[in-house]
Write a protein that holds these residues in place. Structure first.
Motif, short mmCIF file in Angstrom:
data_model
loop_
_atom_site.label_atom_id
_atom_site.label_comp_id
_atom_site.label_asym_id
_atom_site.label_seq_id
_atom_site.Cartn_x
_atom_site.Cartn_y
_atom_site.Cartn_z
N LEU A 1 -9.61 -41.76 -9.01
CA LEU A 1 -9.22 -42.55 -10.17
C LEU A 1 -7.81 -42.26 -10.69
O LEU A 1 -7.26 -43.05 -11.46
N ARG A 2 -7.22 -41.15 -10.28
CA ARG A 2 -6.01 -40.66 -10.94
C ARG A 2 -4.90 -41.70 -10.99
O ARG A 2 -4.18 -41.80 -11.99
N ARG A 3 -4.74 -42.50 -9.94
CA ARG A 3 -3.64 -43.46 -9.89
C ARG A 3 -3.73 -44.49 -11.02
O ARG A 3 -2.70 -45.02 -11.48
N ASP A 4 -4.93 -44.77 -11.48
CA ASP A 4 -5.13 -45.84 -12.47
C ASP A 4 -5.43 -45.31 -13.87
O ASP A 4 -5.70 -46.10 -14.78
N VAL A 5 -5.40 -43.99 -14.05
CA VAL A 5 -5.76 -43.37 -15.33
C VAL A 5 -4.52 -42.81 -16.02
O VAL A 5 -3.67 -42.18 -15.38
N HIS A 6 -4.45 -43.02 -17.34
CA HIS A 6 -3.33 -42.54 -18.15
C HIS A 6 -3.91 -41.83 -19.36
O HIS A 6 -4.65 -42.42 -20.15
N LEU A 7 -3.58 -40.54 -19.49
CA LEU A 7 -4.13 -39.72 -20.56
C LEU A 7 -3.11 -39.58 -21.69
O LEU A 7 -1.93 -39.31 -21.45
N ALA B 1 -9.74 -62.42 -13.79
CA ALA B 1 -8.61 -61.75 -14.44
C ALA B 1 -7.60 -61.29 -13.41
O ALA B 1 -7.97 -60.84 -12.32
N ASP B 2 -6.30 -61.36 -13.75
CA ASP B 2 -5.30 -60.83 -12.82
C ASP B 2 -5.15 -59.31 -12.97
O ASP B 2 -4.65 -58.64 -12.07
N ARG B 3 -5.65 -58.79 -14.09
CA ARG B 3 -5.53 -57.36 -14.37
C ARG B 3 -6.48 -57.01 -15.50
O ARG B 3 -6.75 -57.84 -16.37
N HIS B 4 -6.98 -55.79 -15.48
CA HIS B 4 -7.89 -55.32 -16.51
C HIS B 4 -7.26 -54.08 -17.16
O HIS B 4 -6.86 -53.14 -16.46
N ILE B 5 -7.17 -54.08 -18.48
CA ILE B 5 -6.64 -52.93 -19.21
C ILE B 5 -7.79 -52.34 -20.03
O ILE B 5 -8.35 -53.00 -20.90
N LEU B 6 -8.15 -51.09 -19.73
CA LEU B 6 -9.23 -50.39 -20.43
C LEU B 6 -8.60 -49.38 -21.38
O LEU B 6 -7.79 -48.55 -20.95
N VAL B 7 -8.97 -49.43 -22.65
CA VAL B 7 -8.36 -48.56 -23.66
C VAL B 7 -9.47 -47.88 -24.46
O VAL B 7 -10.26 -48.54 -25.13
N ALA B 8 -9.54 -46.57 -24.36
CA ALA B 8 -10.63 -45.82 -24.98
C ALA B 8 -10.11 -44.67 -25.82
O ALA B 8 -9.03 -44.13 -25.55
N PHE C 1 -6.38 -52.41 -12.27
CA PHE C 1 -6.73 -52.01 -13.63
C PHE C 1 -5.97 -50.75 -14.02
O PHE C 1 -5.46 -50.01 -13.17
N ASP C 2 -5.92 -50.51 -15.32
CA ASP C 2 -5.40 -49.27 -15.88
C ASP C 2 -6.36 -48.81 -16.96
O ASP C 2 -6.80 -49.62 -17.80
N LEU C 3 -6.69 -47.53 -16.93
CA LEU C 3 -7.55 -46.93 -17.95
C LEU C 3 -6.70 -45.97 -18.78
O LEU C 3 -6.16 -45.00 -18.26
N HIS C 4 -6.58 -46.26 -20.07
CA HIS C 4 -5.84 -45.42 -21.00
C HIS C 4 -6.84 -44.71 -21.91
O HIS C 4 -7.66 -45.36 -22.57
N TYR C 5 -6.75 -43.38 -21.95
CA TYR C 5 -7.70 -42.58 -22.72
C TYR C 5 -6.95 -41.74 -23.74
O TYR C 5 -6.07 -40.95 -23.39
N PHE C 6 -7.32 -41.91 -25.02
CA PHE C 6 -6.69 -41.20 -26.13
C PHE C 6 -7.67 -40.16 -26.67
O PHE C 6 -8.84 -40.45 -26.88
N ALA C 7 -7.17 -38.94 -26.90
CA ALA C 7 -7.96 -37.89 -27.52
C ALA C 7 -7.03 -36.97 -28.31
O ALA C 7 -5.82 -36.93 -28.06
N ARG C 8 -7.59 -36.27 -29.26
CA ARG C 8 -6.76 -35.40 -30.11
C ARG C 8 -6.13 -34.27 -29.30
O ARG C 8 -4.96 -33.95 -29.48
N THR C 9 -6.92 -33.66 -28.43
CA THR C 9 -6.42 -32.59 -27.57
C THR C 9 -7.11 -32.71 -26.22
O THR C 9 -8.14 -33.39 -26.07
N ARG C 10 -6.56 -32.03 -25.23
CA ARG C 10 -7.21 -32.02 -23.92
C ARG C 10 -8.60 -31.40 -24.02
O ARG C 10 -9.55 -31.86 -23.36
N ALA C 11 -8.75 -30.37 -24.85
CA ALA C 11 -10.04 -29.70 -24.98
C ALA C 11 -11.10 -30.62 -25.58
O ALA C 11 -12.30 -30.42 -25.36
N GLN C 12 -10.68 -31.63 -26.34
CA GLN C 12 -11.62 -32.56 -26.97
C GLN C 12 -11.81 -33.84 -26.15
O GLN C 12 -12.48 -34.77 -26.60
N ALA C 13 -11.24 -33.87 -24.97
CA ALA C 13 -11.34 -35.04 -24.10
C ALA C 13 -12.44 -34.83 -23.06
O ALA C 13 -12.45 -33.80 -22.37
N ALA C 14 -13.35 -35.77 -22.96
CA ALA C 14 -14.46 -35.66 -22.01
C ALA C 14 -14.04 -36.13 -20.62
O ALA C 14 -13.18 -37.00 -20.48
#
Length: 319
Positions: free
Chosen positions: A158-164, A106-113, A135-148
């Motif tokens: 990891l911060r450079r590749d993570v998107h909250l 793969a030329d790139r990996h997109i992780l979506v959770a 790669f890029d990791l995109h993490y969706f949660a209702r609130t920051r408090a509910q995000a693991a």
């Protein structure tokens, strides 16, 4: 199925309803490295066998980490882990198995959770980071408090590749997913895990862009079976020459076990892939959530715990 004993070395309350458990081997020996995306079975205090994704760095041998979301289902496995397991408790676990694997080339990996679906994505992210892959990791949660694992995701490694993405409406979430996947190329691979509706949206957007074989996913619970045949009896022949009838209301796994033929099973819901058998002849009626679309089209594998036959006879190969 082979199980071994581990000791709970640490427990962290990641959110009000998610706890992480760090497990070490009770005999003091190290774990073998595991493939990114793998999961294990845990036999909890109520003797319920449940699958959890490993979310620690796959190359680290000192411990395994799993995250458990408290669920209110009738089996009660997660609630027992939350309420009855403490530091020092011993549990039985299986060796890691994997359905969700990193694609080569793969030329790139997109992780979506979304939500607890982050857990298999974490081990994929650790592996990609260690390999120096894009790669890029995109993490969706209702609130920051509910995000693991937020502190971990915001760490320097990891911060450079993570998107909250927190607190988005359904429309805003769809817009965000469209932007995330807008520049995916034919060589990009997409990985997703989360609630069923969320994964459906990701797959609906990703498959036209990268192709269905380049979209990888993992289910945490069984979707409503999409049977294409009738729930009628069929003949099951084994590669050993033995023949059995699989009646309506019983699975292939049930019939094999009744006849003292052992196959590995775990979830009994068509999620984990433990019971998948090779099909040599006949046409399966797939009712699982573990095989990919291409595997289903090929028709040469079947999840013995839930799937049936469109044809009157199936010939399968025992492992």
């Amino acid at each position: 199925m082979s199980m071994f004993t581990v000791t709970v070395a640490d427990i962290v309350e990641e959110t009000p309803d998610i706890k992480s458990f760090r497990l070490v081997r009770t005999d003091g020996s190290p774990f073998d490295p595991y493939p990114a995306g793998a999961h294990i079975d845990i036999l909890g205090p109520t003797e319920v066998l449940t699958q959890y994704s490993l979310c620690s760095p796959p190359h680290e041998s000192e411990s395994y980490v799993v995250a458990v979301k408290r669920e209110t289902g009738p089996r009660g496995g997660s609630a027992a882990l939350h309420d009855r397991v403490t530091i020092g408790s011993e549990l039985q676990i299986s060796r890691p198995r994997t359905l969700l694997t990193l694609a080569e080339g793969a030329d790139r990996h997109i992780l979506v959770a979304a939500g607890i679906g982050l857990t298999p994505m974490l081990s994929l992210a650790f592996a990609l980071h260690r390999q120096g892959q894009q790669f890029d990791l995109h993490y969706f949660a209702r609130t920051r408090a509910q995000a693991a694992f937020v502190e971990l995701l915001e760490s320097a490694d990891l911060r450079r590749d993570v998107h909250l993405h927190f607190g988005l409406t359904r429309d805003d979430q769809l817009s965000a997913l469209e932007k995330i996947l807008a520049d995916a190329s034919a060589a990009t691979h997409v990985y997703t895990c989360g609630p069923e509706g969320f994964m459906d949206r990701v797959r609906g957007l990703a498959e036209p862009a990268v192709g269905e074989d380049a979209v990888h996913f993992e289910h945490f619970e069984a979707a409503t079976p999409t049977a294409t045949g009738s729930d009628t009896a069929f003949e099951l022949e084994l590669d050993t020459g033995e023949v059995f009838e699989v009646p309506a209301g019983k699975s292939i796994a049930d019939v094999l076990e009744e006849n003292d033929i052992e196959i590995d099973t775990s979830c009994r819901e068509g999620i984990c892939g433990t019971c998948v058998l090779e099909v040599l002849e006949g046409e399966p009626d797939h009712r699982d959530n573990c095989l990919t679309k291409s595997e289903r089209k090929a028709g040469d594998r079947i999840a013995a715990c839930v799937s049936r036959a469109k044809s009157g006879r199936l010939l399968v190969e025992l492992p």
